[in-house]
Enzyme design. Structure first.
Site, PDB file in Angstrom:
ATOM      1  N   THR A   1      12.164 -54.123 -12.273  1.00  0.00           N
ATOM      2  CA  THR A   1      11.477 -53.878 -13.308  1.00  0.00           C
ATOM      3  C   THR A   1      11.962 -53.474 -14.591  1.00  0.00           C
ATOM      4  O   THR A   1      11.322 -53.065 -15.627  1.00  0.00           O
ATOM      5  CB  THR A   1      10.068 -53.009 -13.138  1.00  0.00           C
ATOM      6  OG1 THR A   1      10.687 -51.750 -12.946  1.00  0.00           O
ATOM      7  CG2 THR A   1       9.385 -53.693 -11.895  1.00  0.00           C
ATOM      8  N   TRP A   2      13.328 -53.312 -14.527  1.00  0.00           N
ATOM      9  CA  TRP A   2      14.170 -52.877 -15.732  1.00  0.00           C
ATOM     10  C   TRP A   2      14.200 -54.214 -16.599  1.00  0.00           C
ATOM     11  O   TRP A   2      14.424 -55.049 -16.189  1.00  0.00           O
ATOM     12  CB  TRP A   2      15.734 -52.753 -15.216  1.00  0.00           C
ATOM     13  CG  TRP A   2      16.628 -52.068 -16.165  1.00  0.00           C
ATOM     14  CD1 TRP A   2      16.099 -51.364 -17.244  1.00  0.00           C
ATOM     15  CD2 TRP A   2      17.946 -52.349 -16.521  1.00  0.00           C
ATOM     16  NE1 TRP A   2      17.145 -51.013 -18.273  1.00  0.00           N
ATOM     17  CE2 TRP A   2      18.423 -51.721 -17.745  1.00  0.00           C
ATOM     18  CE3 TRP A   2      18.777 -53.236 -16.007  1.00  0.00           C
ATOM     19  CZ2 TRP A   2      19.469 -51.707 -18.480  1.00  0.00           C
ATOM     20  CZ3 TRP A   2      19.993 -53.127 -16.433  1.00  0.00           C
ATOM     21  CH2 TRP A   2      20.566 -52.595 -17.406  1.00  0.00           C
TER      22      TRP A   2
ATOM     23  N   ASP B   1      10.750 -52.141  -7.412  1.00  0.00           N
ATOM     24  CA  ASP B   1      11.679 -51.197  -7.835  1.00  0.00           C
ATOM     25  C   ASP B   1      11.504 -50.453  -9.363  1.00  0.00           C
ATOM     26  O   ASP B   1      11.456 -51.482 -10.153  1.00  0.00           O
ATOM     27  CB  ASP B   1      13.132 -51.601  -7.751  1.00  0.00           C
ATOM     28  CG  ASP B   1      14.339 -50.661  -8.143  1.00  0.00           C
ATOM     29  OD1 ASP B   1      14.503 -49.738  -7.300  1.00  0.00           O
ATOM     30  OD2 ASP B   1      14.676 -50.612  -9.249  1.00  0.00           O
TER      31      ASP B   1
ATOM     32  N   TYR C   1      12.658 -46.783 -17.651  1.00  0.00           N
ATOM     33  CA  TYR C   1      12.349 -48.252 -17.908  1.00  0.00           C
ATOM     34  C   TYR C   1      11.114 -48.288 -19.053  1.00  0.00           C
ATOM     35  O   TYR C   1      10.882 -49.302 -19.396  1.00  0.00           O
ATOM     36  CB  TYR C   1      12.076 -49.093 -16.670  1.00  0.00           C
ATOM     37  CG  TYR C   1      13.252 -49.092 -15.776  1.00  0.00           C
ATOM     38  CD1 TYR C   1      14.597 -48.927 -16.080  1.00  0.00           C
ATOM     39  CD2 TYR C   1      13.023 -49.727 -14.161  1.00  0.00           C
ATOM     40  CE1 TYR C   1      15.681 -49.014 -15.270  1.00  0.00           C
ATOM     41  CE2 TYR C   1      14.100 -49.770 -13.568  1.00  0.00           C
ATOM     42  CZ  TYR C   1      15.461 -49.382 -13.759  1.00  0.00           C
ATOM     43  OH  TYR C   1      16.207 -49.455 -13.016  1.00  0.00           O
TER      44      TYR C   1
ATOM     45  N   LYS D   1      13.054 -43.333  -9.978  1.00  0.00           N
ATOM     46  CA  LYS D   1      14.525 -42.896 -10.177  1.00  0.00           C
ATOM     47  C   LYS D   1      14.416 -41.663 -11.182  1.00  0.00           C
ATOM     48  O   LYS D   1      13.727 -41.660 -12.223  1.00  0.00           O
ATOM     49  CB  LYS D   1      15.332 -43.771 -10.447  1.00  0.00           C
ATOM     50  CG  LYS D   1      15.523 -45.008  -9.819  1.00  0.00           C
ATOM     51  CD  LYS D   1      16.686 -46.076 -10.417  1.00  0.00           C
ATOM     52  CE  LYS D   1      16.298 -47.413  -9.539  1.00  0.00           C
ATOM     53  NZ  LYS D   1      15.223 -48.306 -10.392  1.00  0.00           N
TER      54      LYS D   1
ATOM     55  N   HIS E   1      19.104 -41.242 -10.775  1.00  0.00           N
ATOM     56  CA  HIS E   1      19.679 -42.719 -11.378  1.00  0.00           C
ATOM     57  C   HIS E   1      21.048 -42.877 -11.647  1.00  0.00           C
ATOM     58  O   HIS E   1      21.616 -43.655 -11.547  1.00  0.00           O
ATOM     59  CB  HIS E   1      18.764 -42.626 -12.582  1.00  0.00           C
ATOM     60  CG  HIS E   1      18.404 -44.050 -12.858  1.00  0.00           C
ATOM     61  ND1 HIS E   1      17.237 -44.363 -13.640  1.00  0.00           N
ATOM     62  CD2 HIS E   1      19.354 -45.138 -12.855  1.00  0.00           C
ATOM     63  CE1 HIS E   1      17.342 -45.670 -14.174  1.00  0.00           C
ATOM     64  NE2 HIS E   1      18.308 -46.362 -13.439  1.00  0.00           N
TER      65      HIS E   1
ATOM     66  N   LYS F   1      14.795 -58.960 -11.005  1.00  0.00           N
ATOM     67  CA  LYS F   1      13.776 -59.057 -12.126  1.00  0.00           C
ATOM     68  C   LYS F   1      13.433 -60.013 -12.597  1.00  0.00           C
ATOM     69  O   LYS F   1      14.110 -61.128 -13.024  1.00  0.00           O
ATOM     70  CB  LYS F   1      14.416 -57.789 -13.204  1.00  0.00           C
ATOM     71  CG  LYS F   1      13.548 -57.846 -14.348  1.00  0.00           C
ATOM     72  CD  LYS F   1      13.663 -58.837 -15.336  1.00  0.00           C
ATOM     73  CE  LYS F   1      12.841 -58.848 -16.623  1.00  0.00           C
ATOM     74  NZ  LYS F   1      12.770 -59.751 -17.486  1.00  0.00           N
TER      75      LYS F   1
ATOM     76  N   ARG G   1       9.379 -68.008 -11.810  1.00  0.00           N
ATOM     77  CA  ARG G   1      10.615 -67.353 -11.315  1.00  0.00           C
ATOM     78  C   ARG G   1      10.379 -66.302 -10.310  1.00  0.00           C
ATOM     79  O   ARG G   1      11.062 -66.070  -9.302  1.00  0.00           O
ATOM     80  CB  ARG G   1      11.573 -66.941 -12.482  1.00  0.00           C
ATOM     81  CG  ARG G   1      12.234 -68.117 -13.251  1.00  0.00           C
ATOM     82  CD  ARG G   1      13.395 -67.556 -14.223  1.00  0.00           C
ATOM     83  NE  ARG G   1      12.673 -67.000 -15.413  1.00  0.00           N
ATOM     84  CZ  ARG G   1      12.367 -67.696 -16.675  1.00  0.00           C
ATOM     85  NH1 ARG G   1      12.583 -68.884 -16.674  1.00  0.00           N
ATOM     86  NH2 ARG G   1      11.880 -66.904 -17.330  1.00  0.00           N
TER      87      ARG G   1
ATOM     88  N   ASN H   1      12.108 -66.591  -6.610  1.00  0.00           N
ATOM     89  CA  ASN H   1      12.941 -65.592  -6.249  1.00  0.00           C
ATOM     90  C   ASN H   1      12.593 -64.969  -4.700  1.00  0.00           C
ATOM     91  O   ASN H   1      13.347 -64.419  -4.111  1.00  0.00           O
ATOM     92  CB  ASN H   1      13.201 -64.511  -7.057  1.00  0.00           C
ATOM     93  CG  ASN H   1      13.825 -64.675  -8.292  1.00  0.00           C
ATOM     94  OD1 ASN H   1      14.192 -65.940  -8.540  1.00  0.00           O
ATOM     95  ND2 ASN H   1      13.668 -63.940  -9.479  1.00  0.00           N
TER      96      ASN H   1
HETATM   97  P1  A2P Z   1      12.805 -63.545 -16.657  1.00  0.00           P
HETATM   98  O1  A2P Z   1      12.362 -62.165 -16.363  1.00  0.00           O
HETATM   99  O2  A2P Z   1      12.492 -64.155 -17.920  1.00  0.00           O
HETATM  100  O3  A2P Z   1      12.646 -64.426 -15.541  1.00  0.00           O
HETATM  101  P2  A2P Z   1      18.695 -59.379 -12.820  1.00  0.00           P
HETATM  102  O4  A2P Z   1      17.764 -59.388 -11.929  1.00  0.00           O
HETATM  103  O5  A2P Z   1      20.217 -59.684 -12.477  1.00  0.00           O
HETATM  104  O6  A2P Z   1      18.801 -58.044 -13.800  1.00  0.00           O
HETATM  105  O7  A2P Z   1      18.190 -60.647 -13.787  1.00  0.00           O
HETATM  106  C1  A2P Z   1      17.402 -60.625 -14.555  1.00  0.00           C
HETATM  107  C2  A2P Z   1      17.453 -61.810 -15.560  1.00  0.00           C
HETATM  108  O8  A2P Z   1      17.499 -62.997 -14.802  1.00  0.00           O
HETATM  109  C3  A2P Z   1      16.164 -61.727 -16.706  1.00  0.00           C
HETATM  110  O9  A2P Z   1      16.538 -62.187 -17.775  1.00  0.00           O
HETATM  111  C4  A2P Z   1      15.394 -62.901 -15.919  1.00  0.00           C
HETATM  112  O10 A2P Z   1      14.399 -63.230 -16.870  1.00  0.00           O
HETATM  113  C5  A2P Z   1      16.263 -63.863 -15.268  1.00  0.00           C
HETATM  114  N1  A2P Z   1      15.942 -64.502 -14.230  1.00  0.00           N
HETATM  115  C6  A2P Z   1      14.848 -64.055 -13.237  1.00  0.00           C
HETATM  116  N2  A2P Z   1      14.686 -64.880 -12.272  1.00  0.00           N
HETATM  117  C7  A2P Z   1      15.411 -65.874 -12.515  1.00  0.00           C
HETATM  118  C8  A2P Z   1      15.688 -67.201 -11.866  1.00  0.00           C
HETATM  119  N3  A2P Z   1      15.022 -67.539 -10.382  1.00  0.00           N
HETATM  120  N4  A2P Z   1      16.316 -68.026 -12.473  1.00  0.00           N
HETATM  121  C9  A2P Z   1      17.113 -67.836 -13.695  1.00  0.00           C
HETATM  122  N5  A2P Z   1      16.515 -66.688 -14.353  1.00  0.00           N
HETATM  123  C10 A2P Z   1      15.992 -65.764 -13.668  1.00  0.00           C
END
Ligand code: A2P
Length: 304
Positions: free
Chosen positions: A20-21, A44, A49, A78, A111, A256, A262, A266
């Site tokens: 959630t950051w 998390d 945040y 955290k 943290h 996140k 997405r 994920n």
């Molecule tokens: P969004 O929130 O618009 O999906 P991390 O977890 O490494 O910090 O990455 C988070 C970043 O990756 C955010 O900018 C998020 O944008 C983007 N993101 C999250 N899931 C995906 C995905 N399945 N494909 C591409 N980008 C993603």
């Protein structure tokens, strides 16, 4: 069933959680609800945040609707760097519990391994341009963290962004061993040695920013030709390959997203397996590249 790991105190943690950051306050509540409805059981969070109250409202709605029970969820938060003083640790934890509308946390992490000057300012800076620190040792803070478990405010305690020397130190004085070290991990910052060290000491590791966090898309592992090639071979997305790589390393992983598609994407990572050869190709991308390094803005070379 989604995979879980057993922590060194016998508690279990779902291996995949929602990060959630950088989730905006306007969208994080919806994201949490969508995630839980999609099957996520681990969220998390962190005080810094700035979105725990919105997450708390969403959790309450899920509980009230009977969509999930508190004991079915694993919630992490955290302790921020300005709250390290033993007198303020419990207060900080209670503030987080109040914001999240919870009676206990499953996991509470220090943290960062650095104590900032206490106060309202989250990153207080001195005239020298460096962050203002406070004379509170990490050992004192850890004692106060242990107390939170005694008081039943948290089930497990751990750390984040701890380097190997900080872990060695902590393991020497901890009465309650840290259950977790949460660190930045993706194929460009694989942390092979630190993960092996933590696992050897029976400390679980969470991979944060597993997709390469924010920053220039062109330099992210999401668009790396090796990652894209492996994704194509499995008919999955690059993000799914990155998450799978962490899962198969025995890590907890917390991608996140606030985007409904997405968030679902994920979580759809349990129906395929990367081969040893693919894991090795991904490991070989390591270049010690951090997307998250506050050294410059704190004026403290945190990672050396
Ligand atoms: P969004 O929130 O618009 O999906 P991390 O977890 O490494 O910090 O990455 C988070 C970043 O990756 C955010 O900018 C998020 O944008 C983007 N993101 C999250 N899931 C995906 C995905 N399945 N494909 C591409 N980008 C993603």
């Amino acid at each position: 069933m989604q995979p879980t790991l057993t922590l060194n105190n016998g508690k279990t943690i779902p291996q995949l959680g929602l990060g959630t950051w950088k989730s905006e306050t306007a969208s994080v509540g919806e994201a949490v609800k969508i995630a839980v409805r999609a099957g996520y059981r681990h969220i998390d969070c962190a005080h810094i945040y700035g979105n725990e109250a919105e997450i708390g409202t969403a959790l309450q709605e899920l509980f009230t609707n009977g969509e999930v029970k508190r004991e079915e969820l694993f919630i992490t938060s955290k302790l921020w760097n300005t709250d390290h003083h033993p007198d303020t640790v419990a207060q900080a934890c209670r503030r987080t519990l109040e914001n999240l509308q919870l009676e206990y946390l499953d996991l509470y992490l220090v943290h960062w391994g650095i104590a900032f000057a206490a106060g309202e300012e989250k990153e207080p800076h001195g005239e020298d341009g460096r962050v203002k620190t406070e004379a509170v040792s990490l050992q004192e803070t850890w004692r106060a963290m242990e107390q939170l478990v005694e008081e039943d405010l948290v089930k497990s305690i751990g750390v984040a962004n701890y380097t190997a020397p900080l872990m060695v130190d902590l393991l020497n004085y901890a009465t309650l061993k840290p259950a977790m070290n949460q660190i930045e991990i993706h194929p460009y910052n694989a942390q092979l040695a630190l993960v092996e060290f933590c696992h050897d000491k029976n400390v679980a590791v969470t991979a944060y920013s597993p997709l390469g966090s924010f920053g220039e898309r062109s330099e992210k592992p999401l668009v790396d030709p090796v990652v894209v090639d492996i994704a194509t071979a499995h008919g999955v997305t690059p993000a799914q390959v990155l998450i799978r790589w962490s899962l198969q390393r025995g890590l907890v992983v917390i991608p996140k997203s606030t985007n409904p598609n997405r968030i679902a994407e994920n979580f759809a990572v349990f129906a395929f397996t990367l081969t040893d050869e693919e894991m090795n190709r991904l490991n070989a991308l390591d270049r010690g590249h951090r997307f998250v390094d506050p050294s410059e803005w704190w004026g403290v070379p945190y990672f050396g």
